[in-house]
Design a protein around this motif. Structure first.
Motif, PDB file in Angstrom:
ATOM      1  N   ASN A 169      37.455  81.922  41.936  1.00 19.12           N
ATOM      2  CA  ASN A 169      35.913  83.216  42.020  1.00 19.12           C
ATOM      3  C   ASN A 169      36.003  83.669  43.056  1.00 19.12           C
ATOM      4  O   ASN A 169      35.451  85.411  43.660  1.00 19.12           O
ATOM      5  CB  ASN A 169      34.419  82.837  40.848  1.00 19.12           C
ATOM      6  CG  ASN A 169      35.390  82.501  39.596  1.00 19.12           C
ATOM      7  OD1 ASN A 169      35.989  83.141  39.095  1.00 19.12           O
ATOM      8  ND2 ASN A 169      33.701  82.053  39.145  1.00 19.12           N
ATOM      9  N   ALA A 170      35.475  82.512  44.327  1.00 21.79           N
ATOM     10  CA  ALA A 170      35.154  82.818  45.496  1.00 21.79           C
ATOM     11  C   ALA A 170      36.832  84.013  45.771  1.00 21.79           C
ATOM     12  O   ALA A 170      36.394  84.734  47.543  1.00 21.79           O
ATOM     13  CB  ALA A 170      34.951  81.629  46.606  1.00 21.79           C
ATOM     14  N   PHE A 171      37.998  83.596  45.485  1.00 24.20           N
ATOM     15  CA  PHE A 171      39.393  83.877  46.492  1.00 24.20           C
ATOM     16  C   PHE A 171      39.337  85.828  45.697  1.00 24.20           C
ATOM     17  O   PHE A 171      39.467  87.074  46.168  1.00 24.20           O
ATOM     18  CB  PHE A 171      40.987  83.753  45.129  1.00 24.20           C
ATOM     19  CG  PHE A 171      41.968  83.954  45.856  1.00 24.20           C
ATOM     20  CD1 PHE A 171      42.204  84.925  47.121  1.00 24.20           C
ATOM     21  CD2 PHE A 171      42.586  84.638  44.785  1.00 24.20           C
ATOM     22  CE1 PHE A 171      43.418  85.654  46.932  1.00 24.20           C
ATOM     23  CE2 PHE A 171      43.582  85.662  44.971  1.00 24.20           C
ATOM     24  CZ  PHE A 171      43.935  85.669  46.050  1.00 24.20           C
ATOM     25  N   THR A 172      38.181  86.156  44.324  1.00 27.54           N
ATOM     26  CA  THR A 172      38.337  87.000  43.616  1.00 27.54           C
ATOM     27  C   THR A 172      37.243  88.022  44.135  1.00 27.54           C
ATOM     28  O   THR A 172      37.803  89.194  45.029  1.00 27.54           O
ATOM     29  CB  THR A 172      37.394  86.591  42.262  1.00 27.54           C
ATOM     30  OG1 THR A 172      38.602  86.278  41.129  1.00 27.54           O
ATOM     31  CG2 THR A 172      37.531  88.773  42.060  1.00 27.54           C
ATOM     32  N   VAL A 173      36.451  87.537  45.068  1.00 30.50           N
ATOM     33  CA  VAL A 173      35.664  88.331  45.697  1.00 30.50           C
ATOM     34  C   VAL A 173      36.192  88.702  47.374  1.00 30.50           C
ATOM     35  O   VAL A 173      35.711  89.812  47.255  1.00 30.50           O
ATOM     36  CB  VAL A 173      34.465  87.308  46.087  1.00 30.50           C
ATOM     37  CG1 VAL A 173      32.628  87.879  46.680  1.00 30.50           C
ATOM     38  CG2 VAL A 173      33.702  87.113  44.488  1.00 30.50           C
ATOM     39  N   MET A 174      36.414  87.585  47.502  1.00 32.04           N
ATOM     40  CA  MET A 174      37.428  87.645  49.387  1.00 32.04           C
ATOM     41  C   MET A 174      38.308  88.926  49.055  1.00 32.04           C
ATOM     42  O   MET A 174      38.280  89.860  49.732  1.00 32.04           O
ATOM     43  CB  MET A 174      37.633  86.798  49.259  1.00 32.04           C
ATOM     44  CG  MET A 174      36.781  85.720  49.946  1.00 32.04           C
ATOM     45  SD  MET A 174      35.391  86.104  50.694  1.00 32.04           S
ATOM     46  CE  MET A 174      34.614  84.905  50.224  1.00 32.04           C
ATOM     47  N   LEU A 175      38.965  88.835  47.904  1.00 36.52           N
ATOM     48  CA  LEU A 175      39.590  89.656  47.724  1.00 36.52           C
ATOM     49  C   LEU A 175      39.521  91.267  47.819  1.00 36.52           C
ATOM     50  O   LEU A 175      40.471  92.494  48.113  1.00 36.52           O
ATOM     51  CB  LEU A 175      41.711  89.523  46.277  1.00 36.52           C
ATOM     52  CG  LEU A 175      42.059  89.926  46.545  1.00 36.52           C
ATOM     53  CD1 LEU A 175      43.189  89.901  47.620  1.00 36.52           C
ATOM     54  CD2 LEU A 175      43.296  89.470  45.708  1.00 36.52           C
TER      55      LEU A 175
END
Length: 239
Positions: free
Chosen positions: A170-176
């Motif tokens: 989920n953190a990857f989703t936000v950053m991307l």
């Protein structure tokens, strides 16, 4: 015809997502780590009269496999419209974070987090060639820190390694999504819900077909669709 690549698509939710998107008119590349199992999935779809599908052999934990998959896809299409990072594992139980095996945690992260990141990094150039690129990271309510803090569901304590990997995803989703916020990319996390698959020994309360519907919904967003969000079915859920 729009194109979509789904990792871990030879079975379960990935397979059902492939079927539903193909029925909507997408050309679907089924990503499978095991070539033979992937071909079996393709044949199942063709037996249903679905011909707009093809196999891409890909192991998301192996960077060379991912690069080879990208090279193969580049020979088949000029652009990729949708990437669905679906490949995932549950890991060995028990997973209580205070005493769980570190190697199990690493193994779960290797597929569920690093696998999604490196697959996205390799295919991002093909996605950029689409007029409306979409990335769906298949997550779980177990990745929501808010839900963890507000539930006493005993099942939540059984899958600490899995839960941590989905929180990281989920953190990857936000950053991307933030990186591509001024572009036409739509990038979201989606949970299919508690679905009966081999990941949970088929204990889920809904079918893979039902679970796939949420993924399909957010894989087919138009230009006005949301980005950088976490969804379950029709509703946004907390990180």
């Amino acid at each position: 015809m729009k194109t979509v690549l789904i990792t871990g698509a030879n079975k379960g939710i990935g397979f059902e997502t492939a079927k539903q998107l193909a029925q909507l008119g997408y050309f679907v590349y089924l990503g499978s780590r095991d070539k033979m199992k992937g071909l079996e999935a393709i044949n199942k779809l063709k037996d249903l009269g679905i011909s707009n599908v093809a196999l891409i052999e890909i192991d998301v934990t192996n960077i060379n496999s991912i690069k080879q998959a990208k090279q193969e896809l580049e020979t088949k299409t000029d652009a990729l419209d949708v990437l669905i990072n679906n490949a995932g594992i549950g890991g060995e139980l028990p997973q209580n974070i205070s005493a769980g095996e570190i190697e199990n945690l690493r193994k779960v992260f290797e597929t569920n987090f690093f696998g999604a990141v490196q697959t996205t990094q390799q295919f991002i150039s093909l996605l950029k060639k689409s007029n409306a690129p979409v990335i769906v990271n298949v997550s779980s309510e177990l990745g929501s820190l808010t839900i963890h803090n507000n539930t006493r569901n005993p099942n939540y304590g059984m899958y600490d390694a899995y839960s941590c990997s989905k929180t990281a995803l989920n953190a990857f989703t936000v950053m991307l999504a933030n990186e591509f916020r001024n572009t036409n990319f739509k990038i979201n996390s989606v949970t299919p819900g508690y679905t009966a698959t081999d990941l949970n020994q088929f204990k889920g309360i809904q079918t893979a077909e039902q679970g796939a519907k949420s993924i399909v919904k957010y894989a087919t967003l138009n230009n006005d669709g949301a980005t950088g969000k976490f969804f379950k079915e029709e509703a946004e859920i907390p990180w």
